[in-house]
Design a protein around this motif. Structure first.
Motif, PDB file in Angstrom:
ATOM      1  N   ALA A 101      44.676  36.161  28.602  1.00  0.00           N
ATOM      2  CA  ALA A 101      44.624  35.352  29.825  1.00  0.00           C
ATOM      3  C   ALA A 101      43.602  35.872  30.823  1.00  0.00           C
ATOM      4  O   ALA A 101      43.321  35.214  31.832  1.00  0.00           O
ATOM      5  CB  ALA A 101      45.998  35.301  30.481  1.00  0.00           C
ATOM      6  N   ASN A 102      43.057  37.075  30.577  1.00  0.00           N
ATOM      7  CA  ASN A 102      42.106  37.709  31.487  1.00  0.00           C
ATOM      8  C   ASN A 102      42.721  37.928  32.879  1.00  0.00           C
ATOM      9  O   ASN A 102      42.128  37.634  33.904  1.00  0.00           O
ATOM     10  CB  ASN A 102      40.806  36.902  31.598  1.00  0.00           C
ATOM     11  CG  ASN A 102      39.638  37.777  31.985  1.00  0.00           C
ATOM     12  OD1 ASN A 102      39.398  38.815  31.375  1.00  0.00           O
ATOM     13  ND2 ASN A 102      38.893  37.383  33.015  1.00  0.00           N
ATOM     14  N   LYS A 103      43.939  38.477  32.859  1.00  0.00           N
ATOM     15  CA  LYS A 103      44.670  38.704  34.107  1.00  0.00           C
ATOM     16  C   LYS A 103      45.359  40.063  34.092  1.00  0.00           C
ATOM     17  O   LYS A 103      45.578  40.654  33.044  1.00  0.00           O
ATOM     18  CB  LYS A 103      45.735  37.619  34.302  1.00  0.00           C
ATOM     19  CG  LYS A 103      45.163  36.228  34.471  1.00  0.00           C
ATOM     20  CD  LYS A 103      46.259  35.196  34.600  1.00  0.00           C
ATOM     21  CE  LYS A 103      45.644  33.800  34.752  1.00  0.00           C
ATOM     22  NZ  LYS A 103      46.690  32.772  34.832  1.00  0.00           N
ATOM     23  N   VAL A 118      41.265  38.411  36.628  1.00  0.00           N
ATOM     24  CA  VAL A 118      40.197  39.405  36.689  1.00  0.00           C
ATOM     25  C   VAL A 118      38.910  38.646  37.043  1.00  0.00           C
ATOM     26  O   VAL A 118      38.630  37.611  36.437  1.00  0.00           O
ATOM     27  CB  VAL A 118      40.065  40.144  35.335  1.00  0.00           C
ATOM     28  CG1 VAL A 118      38.860  41.056  35.315  1.00  0.00           C
ATOM     29  CG2 VAL A 118      41.345  40.928  35.047  1.00  0.00           C
ATOM     30  N   PRO A 119      38.127  39.115  38.024  1.00  0.00           N
ATOM     31  CA  PRO A 119      36.929  38.376  38.448  1.00  0.00           C
ATOM     32  C   PRO A 119      35.906  38.118  37.344  1.00  0.00           C
ATOM     33  O   PRO A 119      35.292  37.051  37.313  1.00  0.00           O
ATOM     34  CB  PRO A 119      36.335  39.253  39.552  1.00  0.00           C
ATOM     35  CG  PRO A 119      37.489  40.055  40.068  1.00  0.00           C
ATOM     36  CD  PRO A 119      38.382  40.279  38.878  1.00  0.00           C
ATOM     37  N   LYS A 145      33.745  47.603  32.056  1.00  0.00           N
ATOM     38  CA  LYS A 145      34.118  47.859  33.447  1.00  0.00           C
ATOM     39  C   LYS A 145      35.510  48.482  33.533  1.00  0.00           C
ATOM     40  O   LYS A 145      36.318  48.381  32.617  1.00  0.00           O
ATOM     41  CB  LYS A 145      34.131  46.559  34.253  1.00  0.00           C
ATOM     42  CG  LYS A 145      32.776  45.900  34.394  1.00  0.00           C
ATOM     43  CD  LYS A 145      32.881  44.629  35.210  1.00  0.00           C
ATOM     44  CE  LYS A 145      31.511  43.961  35.357  1.00  0.00           C
ATOM     45  NZ  LYS A 145      31.629  42.732  36.155  1.00  0.00           N
ATOM     46  N   ILE A 146      35.754  49.116  34.670  1.00  0.00           N
ATOM     47  CA  ILE A 146      37.070  49.582  35.063  1.00  0.00           C
ATOM     48  C   ILE A 146      37.417  48.789  36.314  1.00  0.00           C
ATOM     49  O   ILE A 146      36.586  48.604  37.198  1.00  0.00           O
ATOM     50  CB  ILE A 146      37.058  51.091  35.407  1.00  0.00           C
ATOM     51  CG1 ILE A 146      36.575  51.938  34.226  1.00  0.00           C
ATOM     52  CG2 ILE A 146      38.413  51.552  35.921  1.00  0.00           C
ATOM     53  CD1 ILE A 146      37.519  52.032  33.073  1.00  0.00           C
ATOM     54  N   GLY A 147      38.657  48.309  36.396  1.00  0.00           N
ATOM     55  CA  GLY A 147      39.097  47.568  37.571  1.00  0.00           C
ATOM     56  C   GLY A 147      40.159  48.333  38.329  1.00  0.00           C
ATOM     57  O   GLY A 147      40.886  49.151  37.764  1.00  0.00           O
ATOM     58  N   ARG A 148      40.215  48.051  39.616  1.00  0.00           N
ATOM     59  CA  ARG A 148      41.245  48.623  40.490  1.00  0.00           C
ATOM     60  C   ARG A 148      41.928  47.451  41.179  1.00  0.00           C
ATOM     61  O   ARG A 148      41.266  46.608  41.783  1.00  0.00           O
ATOM     62  CB  ARG A 148      40.599  49.524  41.533  1.00  0.00           C
ATOM     63  CG  ARG A 148      41.571  50.084  42.555  1.00  0.00           C
ATOM     64  CD  ARG A 148      40.829  50.723  43.748  1.00  0.00           C
ATOM     65  NE  ARG A 148      41.740  51.286  44.705  1.00  0.00           N
ATOM     66  CZ  ARG A 148      42.315  50.600  45.696  1.00  0.00           C
ATOM     67  NH1 ARG A 148      42.072  49.316  45.852  1.00  0.00           N
ATOM     68  NH2 ARG A 148      43.141  51.211  46.539  1.00  0.00           N
ATOM     69  N   ILE A 155      41.297  42.853  43.730  1.00  0.00           N
ATOM     70  CA  ILE A 155      40.675  43.556  42.610  1.00  0.00           C
ATOM     71  C   ILE A 155      39.242  43.943  42.950  1.00  0.00           C
ATOM     72  O   ILE A 155      38.481  43.140  43.489  1.00  0.00           O
ATOM     73  CB  ILE A 155      40.679  42.681  41.334  1.00  0.00           C
ATOM     74  CG1 ILE A 155      42.118  42.453  40.863  1.00  0.00           C
ATOM     75  CG2 ILE A 155      39.854  43.328  40.222  1.00  0.00           C
ATOM     76  CD1 ILE A 155      42.255  41.538  39.671  1.00  0.00           C
ATOM     77  N   LYS A 156      38.892  45.186  42.625  1.00  0.00           N
ATOM     78  CA  LYS A 156      37.512  45.672  42.713  1.00  0.00           C
ATOM     79  C   LYS A 156      37.133  46.173  41.328  1.00  0.00           C
ATOM     80  O   LYS A 156      37.930  46.842  40.672  1.00  0.00           O
ATOM     81  CB  LYS A 156      37.393  46.796  43.745  1.00  0.00           C
ATOM     82  CG  LYS A 156      35.974  47.285  43.891  1.00  0.00           C
ATOM     83  CD  LYS A 156      35.792  48.245  45.043  1.00  0.00           C
ATOM     84  CE  LYS A 156      34.329  48.613  45.103  1.00  0.00           C
ATOM     85  NZ  LYS A 156      34.002  49.437  46.226  1.00  0.00           N
ATOM     86  N   GLU A 157      35.913  45.849  40.893  1.00  0.00           N
ATOM     87  CA  GLU A 157      35.457  46.248  39.562  1.00  0.00           C
ATOM     88  C   GLU A 157      34.336  47.279  39.660  1.00  0.00           C
ATOM     89  O   GLU A 157      33.532  47.238  40.590  1.00  0.00           O
ATOM     90  CB  GLU A 157      34.951  45.028  38.798  1.00  0.00           C
ATOM     91  CG  GLU A 157      36.026  43.983  38.553  1.00  0.00           C
ATOM     92  CD  GLU A 157      35.466  42.725  37.933  1.00  0.00           C
ATOM     93  OE1 GLU A 157      35.837  42.420  36.807  1.00  0.00           O
ATOM     94  OE2 GLU A 157      34.622  42.058  38.592  1.00  0.00           O
TER      95      GLU A 157
END
Length: 184
Positions: A101-103, A118-119, A145-148, A155-157
């Motif tokens: 789902a990219n979430k 996720v952006p 990428k790593i996401g926060r 969310i920040k990537e």
């Protein structure tokens, strides 16, 4: 088709000698693909949780009672989301990735699931861990990428390589850095 959840008797806690044969308990579960497992030691979500990593309408997070093997499934709002890694936040809510789902999603303390896209499209979020800053951190395996994700869902990537670097797992180290692996 169904899966199993297994328990390996803890040697230190049970007083069993490490030379003794391992003791396993098997709990058949109705989920087809149990994946990711976490124990929340406190709070309203206290207990054992795992994901049902399917790409159909049975995608779910499962609350498992270790005393009797009973289970309660919480379906993901996005069917076929393929829940992956699962972990505990500072407030004891349960966070997990939804790769297909990219979430990234979490189970609130009221046992409701909230999802956050996720952006980066097709990033394939895989592993998730609690960071030293109180946020949850996750890998975007197909995006390099790593996401926060903050507790409020922001969310920040961070780019850590190209799409071929495939970050797959991460953890917070003793030095409070986010450590991760790549297979690309």
């Amino acid at each position: 088709m169904s899966g199993c959840v297994f328990a390996l008797a803890a040697y230190a806690a049970s007083g069993i000698s490490s030379a003794a044969p391992a003791l396993f308990r098997t709990f058949p579960v109705k989920q087809a693909h149990p994946h990711g497992i976490v124990y929340d030691p406190a709070g309203p979500l206290k207990g054992l949780w795992f994901n049902n990593r399917t790409t159909d309408d049975t995608s779910s997070v499962v609350e498992f009672d270790t005393s009797n093997g009973s289970e309660k499934s919480y379906l993901t709002p996005t069917p076929g989301s393929q829940p992956g890694s699962i972990n505990i936040a500072v407030d004891h809510s349960i966070w997990f990735t939804e790769s297909a789902a990219n979430k990234v999603a979490h189970i609130t303390l009221a046992r409701a699931i909230e999802e956050y896209p996720v952006p980066t499209a097709h990033a394939f979020p895989l592993d998730i861990t609690r960071g030293p800053d109180g946020a949850m951190w996750f890998v975007e395996e197909a995006a390099g990428k790593i996401g926060r994700i903050a507790p409020n869902g922001t969310i920040k990537e961070f780019v850590v390589g190209d799409a071929k670097s495939h970050p797959t797992a991460l953890i917070t180290g003793a030095d409070k850095a986010i450590w991760f692996t790549e297979v690309g």
